[in-house]
Scaffold this motif. Structure first.
Motif, PDB file in Angstrom:
ATOM      1  N   ALA A   1     -47.316  53.683 -28.046  1.00 58.63           N
ATOM      2  CA  ALA A   1     -47.330  52.579 -27.254  1.00 58.63           C
ATOM      3  C   ALA A   1     -45.855  52.603 -27.052  1.00 58.63           C
ATOM      4  N   LEU A   2     -45.099  51.925 -28.295  1.00 61.60           N
ATOM      5  CA  LEU A   2     -43.759  51.660 -28.120  1.00 61.60           C
ATOM      6  C   LEU A   2     -42.877  52.843 -27.675  1.00 61.60           C
ATOM      7  N   LEU A   3     -42.980  54.243 -27.971  1.00 58.48           N
ATOM      8  CA  LEU A   3     -42.324  55.170 -27.494  1.00 58.48           C
ATOM      9  C   LEU A   3     -42.690  55.359 -26.058  1.00 58.48           C
ATOM     10  N   ARG A   4     -43.833  54.935 -25.429  1.00 58.41           N
ATOM     11  CA  ARG A   4     -44.236  54.994 -24.113  1.00 58.41           C
ATOM     12  C   ARG A   4     -43.366  53.863 -23.295  1.00 58.41           C
ATOM     13  N   ARG A   5     -43.419  52.685 -23.779  1.00 61.92           N
ATOM     14  CA  ARG A   5     -42.485  51.733 -23.233  1.00 61.92           C
ATOM     15  C   ARG A   5     -41.217  52.012 -23.081  1.00 61.92           C
ATOM     16  N   CYS A   6     -40.401  52.616 -24.316  1.00 61.79           N
ATOM     17  CA  CYS A   6     -39.178  53.065 -24.355  1.00 61.79           C
ATOM     18  C   CYS A   6     -38.886  54.138 -23.086  1.00 61.79           C
ATOM     19  N   LEU A   7     -39.779  55.008 -22.979  1.00 67.59           N
ATOM     20  CA  LEU A   7     -39.638  56.106 -21.993  1.00 67.59           C
ATOM     21  C   LEU A   7     -39.705  55.541 -20.582  1.00 67.59           C
ATOM     22  N   ARG A   8     -40.633  54.613 -20.459  1.00 67.70           N
ATOM     23  CA  ARG A   8     -40.835  54.035 -19.045  1.00 67.70           C
ATOM     24  C   ARG A   8     -39.687  53.263 -18.632  1.00 67.70           C
ATOM     25  N   LEU A   9     -39.160  52.657 -19.603  1.00 66.29           N
ATOM     26  CA  LEU A   9     -37.899  51.645 -19.133  1.00 66.29           C
ATOM     27  C   LEU A   9     -36.427  52.371 -19.190  1.00 66.29           C
ATOM     28  N   GLY A  10     -36.621  53.700 -19.497  1.00 65.82           N
ATOM     29  CA  GLY A  10     -35.374  54.703 -19.537  1.00 65.82           C
ATOM     30  C   GLY A  10     -34.486  54.405 -20.747  1.00 65.82           C
ATOM     31  N   LEU A  11     -35.004  53.846 -21.832  1.00 62.99           N
ATOM     32  CA  LEU A  11     -34.378  53.887 -22.955  1.00 62.99           C
ATOM     33  C   LEU A  11     -34.236  54.935 -23.826  1.00 62.99           C
TER      34      LEU A  11
ATOM     35  N   THR B   1     -41.408  48.822 -39.615  1.00 61.11           N
ATOM     36  CA  THR B   1     -42.786  48.632 -40.121  1.00 61.11           C
ATOM     37  C   THR B   1     -43.844  49.539 -39.915  1.00 61.11           C
ATOM     38  N   LEU B   2     -43.654  50.354 -38.690  1.00 58.28           N
ATOM     39  CA  LEU B   2     -44.712  51.732 -38.578  1.00 58.28           C
ATOM     40  C   LEU B   2     -44.054  52.818 -39.240  1.00 58.28           C
ATOM     41  N   LEU B   3     -42.754  53.153 -39.552  1.00 61.06           N
ATOM     42  CA  LEU B   3     -42.365  53.909 -40.171  1.00 61.06           C
ATOM     43  C   LEU B   3     -42.754  53.649 -41.847  1.00 61.06           C
ATOM     44  N   THR B   4     -43.059  52.675 -42.169  1.00 59.50           N
ATOM     45  CA  THR B   4     -43.332  52.663 -43.584  1.00 59.50           C
ATOM     46  C   THR B   4     -44.727  53.141 -43.901  1.00 59.50           C
TER      47      THR B   4
ATOM     48  N   PRO C   1     -53.929  55.224 -38.249  1.00 58.72           N
ATOM     49  CA  PRO C   1     -54.440  54.972 -37.063  1.00 58.72           C
ATOM     50  C   PRO C   1     -53.587  53.918 -36.286  1.00 58.72           C
ATOM     51  N   ARG C   2     -52.787  52.919 -37.045  1.00 53.97           N
ATOM     52  CA  ARG C   2     -52.145  51.781 -36.490  1.00 53.97           C
ATOM     53  C   ARG C   2     -50.867  52.572 -36.172  1.00 53.97           C
ATOM     54  N   ARG C   3     -50.446  53.359 -36.911  1.00 48.43           N
ATOM     55  CA  ARG C   3     -48.990  53.883 -36.789  1.00 48.43           C
ATOM     56  C   ARG C   3     -49.045  54.696 -35.440  1.00 48.43           C
ATOM     57  N   GLN C   4     -50.023  55.500 -35.494  1.00 45.79           N
ATOM     58  CA  GLN C   4     -50.228  56.408 -34.132  1.00 45.79           C
ATOM     59  C   GLN C   4     -50.353  55.548 -32.954  1.00 45.79           C
ATOM     60  N   LEU C   5     -51.306  54.809 -32.891  1.00 43.32           N
ATOM     61  CA  LEU C   5     -51.577  53.544 -31.640  1.00 43.32           C
ATOM     62  C   LEU C   5     -50.325  52.949 -31.311  1.00 43.32           C
ATOM     63  N   GLU C   6     -49.800  51.937 -32.131  1.00 41.07           N
ATOM     64  CA  GLU C   6     -48.768  51.274 -32.055  1.00 41.07           C
ATOM     65  C   GLU C   6     -47.492  52.120 -31.376  1.00 41.07           C
ATOM     66  N   GLY C   7     -47.226  53.088 -32.495  1.00 41.19           N
ATOM     67  CA  GLY C   7     -45.970  54.068 -32.224  1.00 41.19           C
ATOM     68  C   GLY C   7     -46.390  54.712 -30.981  1.00 41.19           C
TER      69      GLY C   7
ATOM     70  N   LYS D   1     -39.457  60.048 -30.845  1.00 39.90           N
ATOM     71  CA  LYS D   1     -39.796  59.764 -32.234  1.00 39.90           C
ATOM     72  C   LYS D   1     -39.421  58.449 -32.894  1.00 39.90           C
ATOM     73  N   LEU D   2     -39.955  57.638 -33.422  1.00 42.31           N
ATOM     74  CA  LEU D   2     -39.726  56.294 -33.804  1.00 42.31           C
ATOM     75  C   LEU D   2     -38.250  56.092 -34.268  1.00 42.31           C
ATOM     76  N   ASP D   3     -37.932  57.385 -35.271  1.00 40.63           N
ATOM     77  CA  ASP D   3     -36.336  57.160 -35.679  1.00 40.63           C
ATOM     78  C   ASP D   3     -35.326  56.906 -34.650  1.00 40.63           C
ATOM     79  N   TYR D   4     -35.680  57.497 -33.447  1.00 36.00           N
ATOM     80  CA  TYR D   4     -34.646  57.111 -32.249  1.00 36.00           C
ATOM     81  C   TYR D   4     -35.024  55.611 -31.806  1.00 36.00           C
ATOM     82  N   VAL D   5     -35.977  55.155 -31.962  1.00 35.24           N
ATOM     83  CA  VAL D   5     -35.868  53.540 -31.645  1.00 35.24           C
ATOM     84  C   VAL D   5     -35.119  52.749 -32.393  1.00 35.24           C
ATOM     85  N   LEU D   6     -34.995  53.181 -33.824  1.00 36.18           N
ATOM     86  CA  LEU D   6     -33.851  52.532 -34.755  1.00 36.18           C
ATOM     87  C   LEU D   6     -32.666  52.551 -34.375  1.00 36.18           C
TER      88      LEU D   6
END
Length: 195
Positions: A75-85, A58-61, A67-73, A92-97
């Motif tokens: 946050a999501l990437l930071r979470r993935c980085l912190r968990l080591g995913l 949804t953020l990639l659309t 601002p929503r994409r920048q903020l939530e995106g 980038k959001l493409d890598y989350v997919l």
């Protein structure tokens, strides 16, 4: 009239097709490889992954300046980085997919305890965690599915209260020590009786 307010929701979703051979084989492989108790643990990870990928989609659309994409995106990437995913090079959001179920299963405490060599097998790792032998930082963790952050990975060790971590001896060792002591006492009494 009494109302019941439930402040929780389902954390897993059963498969739409219950008897799909390829999926059944894949789930069974995950259960064996990562020492899972049942397939519900796989489904729970799949639900987390589905929600995460849905958010990324949804953020990639949205356009990049939104601002929503920048903020939530971020946050999501930071979470993935912190968990080591995801690592630093894949922010980038493409890598989350492109995340998969094994990426999450690799970050479980059970898997990491085995990989660090604290346990003889993946199943032994689960037993050690449930029996309160493992601590992360200064906190004893009893949940095998605990997702370990990159920062706390180096602080995983045996608990000080555990026999493995220099604590008091366990039940079996105490029992054997008592038996050996009793045998020693019996031998002394026989020596005295002979004199």
């Amino acid at each position: 009239m009494v109302r019941k307010y439930n402040n929780y929701s389902r954390v897993y979703k059963t498969p739409r097709r219950p008897f799909e051979a390829e999926r059944l084989d894949r789930e069974l492989k995950y259960c064996g490889e990562y020492g899972l108790r049942c397939k519900r643990e796989v489904w729970r990870v799949q639900m987390v992954l589905t929600k995460m990928r849905g958010t990324a989609r949804t953020l990639l659309t949205l356009e990049e300046s939104n601002p929503r994409r920048q903020l939530e995106g971020s946050a999501l990437l930071r979470r993935c980085l912190r968990l080591g995913l995801l690592d630093e090079s894949k922010q980038k959001l493409d890598y989350v997919l492109s995340l998969t179920v094994p990426d999450f299963l690799e970050r479980r405490l059970q898997t990491i305890v085995f990989k660090l060599g604290l346990a003889k097998s993946i199943h032994h790792a689960r037993v050690l965690i449930v029996q309160r032998h493992i601590q992360v930082g200064k906190q004893i963790v009893t949940v095998p599915s605990f997702l370990v952050r990159v920062s706390s990975e180096k602080h995983i060790d045996f608990a000080p209260t555990s026999p493995f971590g220099g604590g008091p001896p366990g039940r079996v060792k105490r029992m054997r020590m008592r038996q050996a002591q009793n045998k020693g006492d019996d031998a002394e009494e026989e020596d005295e009786a002979e004199d």
